[in-house]
Scaffold this motif. Structure first.
Motif, PDB file in Angstrom:
ATOM      1  N   SER A  17       0.842  -1.197   0.000  1.00  0.00           N
ATOM      2  CA  SER A  17       0.000   0.000   0.000  1.00  0.00           C
ATOM      3  C   SER A  17       0.877   1.247   0.000  1.00  0.00           C
ATOM      4  CB  SER A  17      -0.918   0.004   1.231  1.00  0.00           C
ATOM      5  OG  SER A  17      -0.155  -0.008   2.428  1.00  0.00           O
ATOM      6  N   LEU A  18       2.158   1.059  -0.299  1.00  0.00           N
ATOM      7  CA  LEU A  18       3.115   2.164  -0.228  1.00  0.00           C
ATOM      8  C   LEU A  18       3.176   2.969  -1.519  1.00  0.00           C
ATOM      9  CD1 LEU A  18       6.013   0.245   1.567  1.00  0.00           C
ATOM     10  CD2 LEU A  18       4.563   2.023   2.577  1.00  0.00           C
ATOM     11  N   THR A  19       3.446   2.298  -2.628  1.00  0.00           N
ATOM     12  CA  THR A  19       3.736   3.006  -3.873  1.00  0.00           C
ATOM     13  C   THR A  19       2.946   2.428  -5.038  1.00  0.00           C
ATOM     14  OG1 THR A  19       5.960   3.568  -3.123  1.00  0.00           O
ATOM     15  CG2 THR A  19       5.562   3.666  -5.486  1.00  0.00           C
ATOM     16  N   PHE A  20       2.312   3.326  -5.797  1.00  0.00           N
ATOM     17  CA  PHE A  20       1.582   2.948  -7.007  1.00  0.00           C
ATOM     18  C   PHE A  20       2.294   3.538  -8.212  1.00  0.00           C
ATOM     19  CE2 PHE A  20      -1.359   4.321 -10.354  1.00  0.00           C
ATOM     20  CZ  PHE A  20      -1.907   3.091 -10.720  1.00  0.00           C
ATOM     21  N   ILE A  21       2.516   2.715  -9.229  1.00  0.00           N
ATOM     22  CA  ILE A  21       3.162   3.161 -10.456  1.00  0.00           C
ATOM     23  C   ILE A  21       2.283   2.793 -11.642  1.00  0.00           C
ATOM     24  CG2 ILE A  21       5.195   3.013 -11.932  1.00  0.00           C
ATOM     25  CD1 ILE A  21       6.748   1.989  -9.499  1.00  0.00           C
ATOM     26  N   ASP A  22       2.011   3.752 -12.501  1.00  0.00           N
ATOM     27  CA  ASP A  22       1.383   3.501 -13.799  1.00  0.00           C
ATOM     28  C   ASP A  22       2.423   3.848 -14.848  1.00  0.00           C
ATOM     29  OD1 ASP A  22       0.036   3.582 -16.229  1.00  0.00           O
ATOM     30  OD2 ASP A  22      -1.793   4.445 -15.384  1.00  0.00           O
ATOM     31  N   GLY A  23       3.092   2.808 -15.354  1.00  0.00           N
ATOM     32  CA  GLY A  23       4.189   3.036 -16.274  1.00  0.00           C
ATOM     33  C   GLY A  23       3.771   3.492 -17.648  1.00  0.00           C
ATOM     34  N   ILE A  24       2.511   3.284 -17.998  1.00  0.00           N
ATOM     35  CA  ILE A  24       2.013   3.697 -19.314  1.00  0.00           C
ATOM     36  C   ILE A  24       1.690   5.184 -19.327  1.00  0.00           C
ATOM     37  CG2 ILE A  24       0.235   3.336 -21.071  1.00  0.00           C
ATOM     38  CD1 ILE A  24       2.169   0.987 -20.685  1.00  0.00           C
ATOM     39  N   LYS A 262       7.034   3.471 -19.669  1.00  0.00           N
ATOM     40  CA  LYS A 262       7.116   3.486 -21.126  1.00  0.00           C
ATOM     41  C   LYS A 262       6.767   4.866 -21.660  1.00  0.00           C
ATOM     42  CE  LYS A 262       8.116  -0.752 -20.619  1.00  0.00           C
ATOM     43  NZ  LYS A 262       9.566  -1.104 -20.571  1.00  0.00           N
ATOM     44  N   THR A 263       6.836   5.838 -20.776  1.00  0.00           N
ATOM     45  CA  THR A 263       6.626   7.237 -21.104  1.00  0.00           C
ATOM     46  C   THR A 263       7.583   8.047 -20.232  1.00  0.00           C
ATOM     47  OG1 THR A 263       4.959   8.983 -21.327  1.00  0.00           O
ATOM     48  CG2 THR A 263       4.809   7.563 -19.378  1.00  0.00           C
ATOM     49  N   PHE A 303      14.306   7.850 -29.582  1.00  0.00           N
ATOM     50  CA  PHE A 303      13.912   6.635 -28.864  1.00  0.00           C
ATOM     51  C   PHE A 303      12.464   6.584 -28.380  1.00  0.00           C
ATOM     52  CE2 PHE A 303      18.570   7.012 -27.943  1.00  0.00           C
ATOM     53  CZ  PHE A 303      18.968   5.936 -28.725  1.00  0.00           C
ATOM     54  N   SER A 304      11.740   7.698 -28.420  1.00  0.00           N
ATOM     55  CA  SER A 304      10.366   7.672 -27.913  1.00  0.00           C
ATOM     56  C   SER A 304       9.461   6.699 -28.668  1.00  0.00           C
ATOM     57  CB  SER A 304       9.758   9.082 -27.927  1.00  0.00           C
ATOM     58  OG  SER A 304       9.717   9.606 -29.246  1.00  0.00           O
ATOM     59  N   PRO A 305       9.655   6.460 -29.988  1.00  0.00           N
ATOM     60  CA  PRO A 305       8.819   5.435 -30.638  1.00  0.00           C
ATOM     61  C   PRO A 305       8.957   4.050 -30.013  1.00  0.00           C
ATOM     62  CG  PRO A 305       9.867   6.815 -32.287  1.00  0.00           C
ATOM     63  CD  PRO A 305      10.497   7.166 -30.976  1.00  0.00           C
ATOM     64  N   LYS A 306      10.069   3.810 -29.312  1.00  0.00           N
ATOM     65  CA  LYS A 306      10.286   2.528 -28.633  1.00  0.00           C
ATOM     66  C   LYS A 306       9.859   2.581 -27.161  1.00  0.00           C
ATOM     67  CE  LYS A 306      14.376   1.588 -31.506  1.00  0.00           C
ATOM     68  NZ  LYS A 306      15.836   1.294 -31.491  1.00  0.00           N
ATOM     69  N   GLY A 307       9.250   3.690 -26.759  1.00  0.00           N
ATOM     70  CA  GLY A 307       8.825   3.829 -25.365  1.00  0.00           C
ATOM     71  C   GLY A 307       9.968   4.132 -24.426  1.00  0.00           C
TER      72      GLY A 307
END
Length: 377
Positions: A17-24, A262-263, A303-307
């Protein structure tokens, strides 16, 4: 072999319940609070309370926490002695491992949910002392214990340097600590969790985490990213360097890319803003910032097209440099901040979901070999 997950990628080893990550979408939250709001409105001491107790503190709770920190900066004499007895060319994380190893022997606190958070607060305070004196020892300066001040960050900076610390420097250091506090279960947190699963004491668990952080594929990224800026030298040389080293040389662009994001890393955006603010009146720092900005644009275009986008380490080195720290300290400053995240995860795991971490390996050796005595081989 299909059972094997190389690097444990996307393997879930605990709930948190410590850390939430939304990598997209590039989201990072501590206990539900967005990283941008915490950096903008909170202090590192408030984050310490949030991570250890689950809620933001009242003024009374915050005052009590600060008092506990202020009472805990002192370390055993043996710790200072070992820091200053080591050669000045020693690696800073290695120095910190030695210091925490000594404290593990001296304190050796047993797990006790009525005392665990007080132990953690003491460790956080002592980490400031160890980090500051590791720096001072390498710089040939005398030992200095942090003193109570308006903030943990100010106390740490004043212990590190023999100069008056400005409000903006203290605030930026506070923000950096918040940004680096936690990121779920990367290598160092996982290493410390393995140690905590054996019910080893918290000081020893920090040693395990430091050992993993020391590796250049984890904690050393900020140092390597900044070394790129030093190597480039001036903003006018960025394009040529990028073409020769990254495009044609096929080298990795340090400070770019992340296993989860990925962003654009949300921490990197804030570190960029802090670097911009801190270097406006710092000629050398500004030069590195301008180099980084140009390099970032080329990196994103390529490199952004590769995330692949800037991560938290791309601009953080410029922040640490502008605060007065040499390159060799950047990983140690990462450790100073991440100690809170490590401790919060250790406590969460031991108190809520404790089970000895004991994975298996898939055997691929010979099925059976007959033993041959040495005189017949």
């Amino acid at each position: 072999m299909s059972q094997i997950s190389r690097g444990l990628e996307d393997v879930l080893i605990k709930t948190t319940s410590l850390t939430f990550i939304d990598g997209i979408h590039g989201v990072l939250r501590y206990r539900g609070y967005d990283i941008n709001d915490l950096v903008e409105h909170s202090s590192y001491e408030e984050l310490i309370y949030l991570m250890l107790y689950g809620e933001l503190p009242s003024q009374k709770q915050l005052s009590e926490l600060k008092a506990k920190i202020n009472e805990s900066y002192d370390v055993p004499e043996q710790v200072i002695n070992i820091i200053y007895s080591l050669p000045r060319n020693c690696d800073v994380i290695g120095i910190m491992e030695s210091a925490f190893g000594i404290m593990a022997s001296i304190y050796n606190p047993k797990w006790d949910r009525t005392k665990d958070r007080d132990v953690a607060i003491g460790i956080i305070a002592k980490t400031a002392t160890v980090t500051a004196n590791a720096f001072r020892a390498k710089e040939g300066l005398k030992p200095k214990i942090p003193r109570p001040s308006s903030s943990y960050s100010r106390s740490f900076l004043e212990a590190s340097f023999d100069k008056e610390v400005s409000d903006i420097e203290a605030k930026v250091m506070d923000s950096a600590l918040i940004l680096y506090t936690d990121h779920e279960v990367p290598a160092s947190t996982t290493a410390g969790l393995v140690a905590s699963s054996t019910l080893s004491d918290m000081y020893s668990c920090i040693v395990a985490a430091l050992a993993a952080l020391k590796g250049p594929l984890h904690g050393g990224a900020a140092e390597e990213a900044f070394k790129q800026f030093v190597e480039i030298g001036s903003p006018e040389k960025v394009e040529e360097w990028f073409k020769t080293n990254i495009i044609e040389g096929k080298k990795r662009l340090m400070g770019f890319g992340h296993r989860v994001y990925k962003t654009y890393d949300p921490r990197a955006k804030i570190f960029k803003r802090l670097a911009d603010e801190l270097t406006k009146n710092n000629k050398e720092g500004r030069r590195y910032f301008e180099i980084a900005e140009r390099l970032e644009k080329l990196g994103v275009d390529t490199f952004s097209p590769k995330g692949i986008y800037p991560n938290t380490d791309f601009y953080s080195g410029i922040v640490f440099y502008s605060l007065g720290f040499p390159i060799y300290m950047y990983t140690a400053l990462f450790a100073l901040a991440r100690t809170l995240g490590w401790l919060a995860h250790f406590i969460e795991y031991v108190e809520e979901q404790h089970r000895l971490i004991r994975p298996r390996a898939l055997y691929i050796g010979p099925e059976y070999k007959e033993y041959v005595p040495i005189d017949k081989r």
